[in-house]
Design an enzyme around this catalytic site. Structure first.
Site, PDB file in Angstrom:
ATOM      1  N   ASP A  24       7.907  -3.308   8.295  1.00 30.25           N
ATOM      2  CA  ASP A  24       6.554  -3.365   8.502  1.00 30.25           C
ATOM      3  C   ASP A  24       6.589  -3.049   9.836  1.00 30.25           C
ATOM      4  OD1 ASP A  24       3.771  -1.937   8.562  1.00 30.25           O
ATOM      5  OD2 ASP A  24       4.073  -1.119   6.461  1.00 30.25           O
TER       6      ASP A  24
ATOM      7  N   ASP B 251      -6.106 -15.105   4.808  1.00 31.21           N
ATOM      8  CA  ASP B 251      -5.215 -14.872   3.615  1.00 31.21           C
ATOM      9  C   ASP B 251      -3.101 -14.912   3.529  1.00 31.21           C
ATOM     10  OD1 ASP B 251      -6.723 -14.442   1.064  1.00 31.21           O
ATOM     11  OD2 ASP B 251      -8.037 -13.139   2.449  1.00 31.21           O
TER      12      ASP B 251
ATOM     13  N   HIS C 135      -0.943  -2.615  11.248  1.00 29.61           N
ATOM     14  CA  HIS C 135      -0.141  -1.913   9.458  1.00 29.61           C
ATOM     15  C   HIS C 135       0.080  -2.551   8.616  1.00 29.61           C
ATOM     16  CE1 HIS C 135       2.247   1.373   7.393  1.00 29.61           C
ATOM     17  NE2 HIS C 135       1.427   1.936   7.960  1.00 29.61           N
TER      18      HIS C 135
ATOM     19  N   VAL D  79     -10.238 -11.513   0.498  1.00 32.25           N
ATOM     20  CA  VAL D  79      -9.867 -10.355  -0.524  1.00 32.25           C
ATOM     21  C   VAL D  79      -8.731 -10.819  -1.271  1.00 32.25           C
ATOM     22  CG1 VAL D  79     -10.253  -7.825   1.168  1.00 32.25           C
ATOM     23  CG2 VAL D  79      -7.853  -9.387   1.284  1.00 32.25           C
TER      24      VAL D  79
ATOM     25  N   ALA E   7      11.324   7.977   0.353  1.00 32.72           N
ATOM     26  CA  ALA E   7      10.105   8.571  -0.651  1.00 32.72           C
ATOM     27  C   ALA E   7      10.966   9.544  -1.474  1.00 32.72           C
ATOM     28  CB  ALA E   7       9.033   8.770  -0.074  1.00 32.72           C
TER      29      ALA E   7
ATOM     30  N   SER F 115       0.337   4.921   2.594  1.00 29.01           N
ATOM     31  CA  SER F 115       0.427   3.322   3.174  1.00 29.01           C
ATOM     32  C   SER F 115      -0.153   2.371   2.806  1.00 29.01           C
ATOM     33  CB  SER F 115       0.522   3.353   4.501  1.00 29.01           C
ATOM     34  OG  SER F 115       1.420   3.437   5.448  1.00 29.01           O
TER      35      SER F 115
END
Length: 713
Positions: free
Chosen positions: A213, A222, A269, A286, A389, A464
């Site tokens: 990425d 985190d 991203h 999170v 994909a 994504s």
């Protein structure tokens, strides 16, 4: 910004006299915003065969058509073109010698740049092409060489966060615990999967997961203790001007471009995607899908390798990754022994060679290197394929949305694709028979870094975001049963998915919504020898015309596969049929399961029936790919699975292979053949078959469907 079709570059040319500067500067100035050239005079002059610059006298030196076209191309931004100007990517044949490669490059007036990446498809390297060649001309010329298997533009990849995947909320790290806002965790039953792993009684090892990425924040609370800094890298070019080489430097964060001193892109991203996979448990903020929650395996299930492959910065400040960047990143993931790779990116192109290259690349990484490739389907709300994909070996992920989580005001529920359900395919998500499973991808809360500096949390939407949800579940499955192959893990995820639209596979949701609990339980049961059946392969697709034609037979049911939401009742038009309710997959008999294409996991395999083998079955080869050459052609084919000792290629001047048929026999490792010294401008028909040698005899598979090619003069 709209991308330019390569064919439009041919409109500039016709051996025009150049201005005193250079063709590149002249043409670039013509189309720049501050140019003081009258457009009507320019195009009138161009039609008459000369380009006029009001600010400079005409030069005497003529400029060729190729130079003029190449000048326009090189003056255009890569983001607009969709590929890097002045460069192509070449994949050499496995048996190409150094001399062959040098000769192929020399014919283009090119030189190899960067490191050669050795993959299953061949040796991948970039070439800087001659100044007077366009990328399209260089690609076509390179394909003429018998040493070249594929020649491709150095395409620019897309992240699937533009427009639909934007920051909608932001909270700094000082904020309250945000786990309650992560609707995707209970939806996919991640907490139940954590508990199943913690109570299984097995010793579990972390699974290496690569996130290819834009990088990730190393200072985010985190992520800072989660990311493997020894293996995480930033892909850079040694010299951004000459593209001298590709290499990997230690990861510095999210938003650095090509080794630059400061953050130059602000998408966050990669930080968001990384957090979805494995955000740290037990510190507020999170949780990642594979974080382990509050169990004894908290933060022990994933070893996260972040690869910043976005080395190219467009003029609009948006980061881009090139084809060569992605190949280099995947090779680094392979060398790092990553077992799951998330790619929330893709190449949207109708280039058949690009599709075939990615098919070979992904198949090699999956079968040879045991890497499960999890890829986002794209955000065009279309059946449009993107790569990787759409590759058979990859796991293509559709985004779905839940009404209570995203709200009825979401476009997904204001314009539903079918009615009667609180779970639908997200309004932006691509779909089609080439996709495999679905996962939450709208309004997903995860880690975020604002302006490359401030760590926090934000909600984003896109395929994504759906892809790393699946990657996190895949990591837990591989932790639960390390002996399962990448192919078997893919099949298990499809097997345990919950139907949303139709029973079995459909083009709107694939095999349905991923179920972490069911997948992990099934993997643990296989590991513990509680079942004798392997996850069977999903049924192959035909060529559906729409959703009602797309349903495929469902694989057999997992032991536990409850639905996460009410079932859809009736589809929206134009689907005339009523979809089946959400259901557990029907259990098949052991006889029907025995015909599945996949190999059973070690714990579930039956002993061999006899040392004496019966007549072997050799599978039929797929239709080959042909490329015309001067008085010849190159034929390529996909590896045939199962028992194979080699291949035969037959070619003739007629469809029935009666006129002077020729047969070439090749070894198992060959997947292409160059045939030379044929008649020019003649149509040849070509087909391929596999054979298997046993006890001194050859057993042949059926011939592939034939294809034809007209040789060049």
């Amino acid at each position: 910004m709209a991308r330019i079709d390569r064919s439009t570059l041919r409109c500039v040319g016709r051996a025009v006299p150049a201005v005193a500067l250079t063709a590149a500067l002249t043409v670039a100035a013509v189309f720049s915003e501050d140019a003081r050239i009258d457009p009507e005079r320019f195009f009138a002059a161009e039609r008459s065969g000369c380009i006029v610059d009001e600010r400079a006298p005409l030069a005497e030196t003529p400029v060729s058509e190729g130079e003029a076209q190449a000048a326009v191309e090189r003056a255009t931004d890569a983001e607009e073109l969709g590929y890097v100007p002045g460069q192509i990517v070449v994949v050499y044949e496995e048996d190409a010698t150094s001399s062959d490669r040098h000769e192929a490059a020399e014919e283009l007036g090119a030189e190899e740049v960067g490191q050669t990446v050795e993959v299953e498809a061949g040796s991948v390297v970039s070439l800087d092409i001659a100044e007077d060649m366009t990328v399209d001309d260089a690609v076509q010329a390179a394909r003429e060489s018998s040493a070249v298997k594929y020649a491709l533009p150095n395409y620019v990849a897309e992240t699937f966060d533009d427009v639909v995947a934007t920051e909608t909320s932001f909270t700094t790290v000082a904020g309250d615990d945000r786990v309650a806002d992560q609707w995707h965790l209970p939806f996919v039953k991640a907490p139940q999967a954590w508990e199943a792993l913690a109570s299984c009684g097995e010793a579990l090892e972390p699974v290496k997961v690569a996130v290819v990425d834009t990088g990730a924040s190393l200072s985010h609370p985190d992520l800072t203790a989660v990311i493997n800094r020894d293996r995480s890298i930033e892909v850079v070019w040694a010299d951004a001007t000459s593209l001298a080489s590709w290499t990997g430097l230690p990861l510095r964060g999210d938003g650095y471009t090509n080794g630059g001193a400061a953050v130059s892109e602000f998408t966050s991203h990669g930080t968001h995607v990384s957090g979805i996979v494995a955000a740290q448990a037990g510190n507020g903020g999170v949780l990642g899908v594979a974080s382990g929650g509050e169990t004894s395996y908290a933060n022990e299930l994933v070893d996260l390798v972040v690869i910043d492959a976005f080395s190219l910065l467009a003029s609009n400040g948006k980061p881009n990754a090139t084809l060569q960047d992605i190949v280099y990143a995947l090779d680094h993931a392979r060398q790092s022994e990553c077992r799951v790779v998330n790619m929330s990116l893709g190449f949207v192109s109708d280039d058949a060679d690009l599709a075939q290259f990615f098919d070979e690349l992904c198949r090699g990484l999956t079968e040879k290197d045991d890497m499960l490739l999890v890829c986002a389907a794209g955000n065009s709300n279309a059946r449009t394929k993107n790569y990787p994909a759409a590759c058979d070996a990859a796991l293509g992920v559709i985004s779905i949305s839940e009404r209570t989580a995203v709200g009825s005001s979401s476009l997904t529920f204001r314009r539903p694709f079918w009615r009667g359900s609180d779970v639908l395919r997200s309004s932006f998500s691509n779909y089609g028979s080439w996709c495999d499973v679905s996962a939450p991808g709208e309004s997903i809360l995860s880690t975020y870094v604002r302006s490359g500096v401030t760590d926090g949390y934000a909600t984003m939407s896109g395929t994504s975001m759906a892809s790393p949800v699946v990657a996190g579940i895949a990591a837990m499955v591989r932790a639960a049963h390390p002996s399962l192959s990448a192919t078997e893990v893919k099949e298990l995820l499809c097997l345990t998915a919950t139907d949303l639209y139709k029973a079995g596979k459909d083009e709107q949701t694939g095999y349905g919504a991923v179920d972490a609990e069911a997948a992990v339980q099934r993997a643990l049961a296989l590991r513990q020898g509680a079942t004798e059946q392997a996850p069977p392969a999903p049924a192959p697709e035909t060529n559906p015309a729409g959703p009602e034609a797309d349903a495929a037979p469902a694989p057999p049911a997992p032991e536990v596969a409850p639905s996460p939401s009410p079932a859809p009742e009736t589809p929206s038009s134009p689907t005339p049929s009523t979809p089946a309710p959400a259901t557990k997959r029907p259990q098949q008999s052991s006889e029907s399961q025995a015909g599945a294409a996949t190999k059973a996991p070690a714990a579930a395999q039956a002993p061999a029936a006899s040392a004496k083998a019966s007549k072997p079955t050799v599978r039929k080869a797929a239709r080959p790919t042909l490329r015309a050459m001067r008085r010849g052609f190159k034929v390529s084919w996909r590896k045939v699975s199962g028992k194979v000792s080699g291949y035969q290629v037959q070619y003739a001047l007629d469809k029935k292979f009666k006129k002077s048929p020729k047969i070439k026999t090749l070894s198992k490792g060959k997947k292409s053949l160059t045939v030379k010294k044929l008649k020019a401008k003649k149509r040849y028909y070509v087909r391929v078959r596999a054979y298997y040698r046993q006890d001194g005899q050859k057993y042949y598979g059926k011939w592939s469907p034939a294809r034809s090619v007209v040789t060049k003069k």
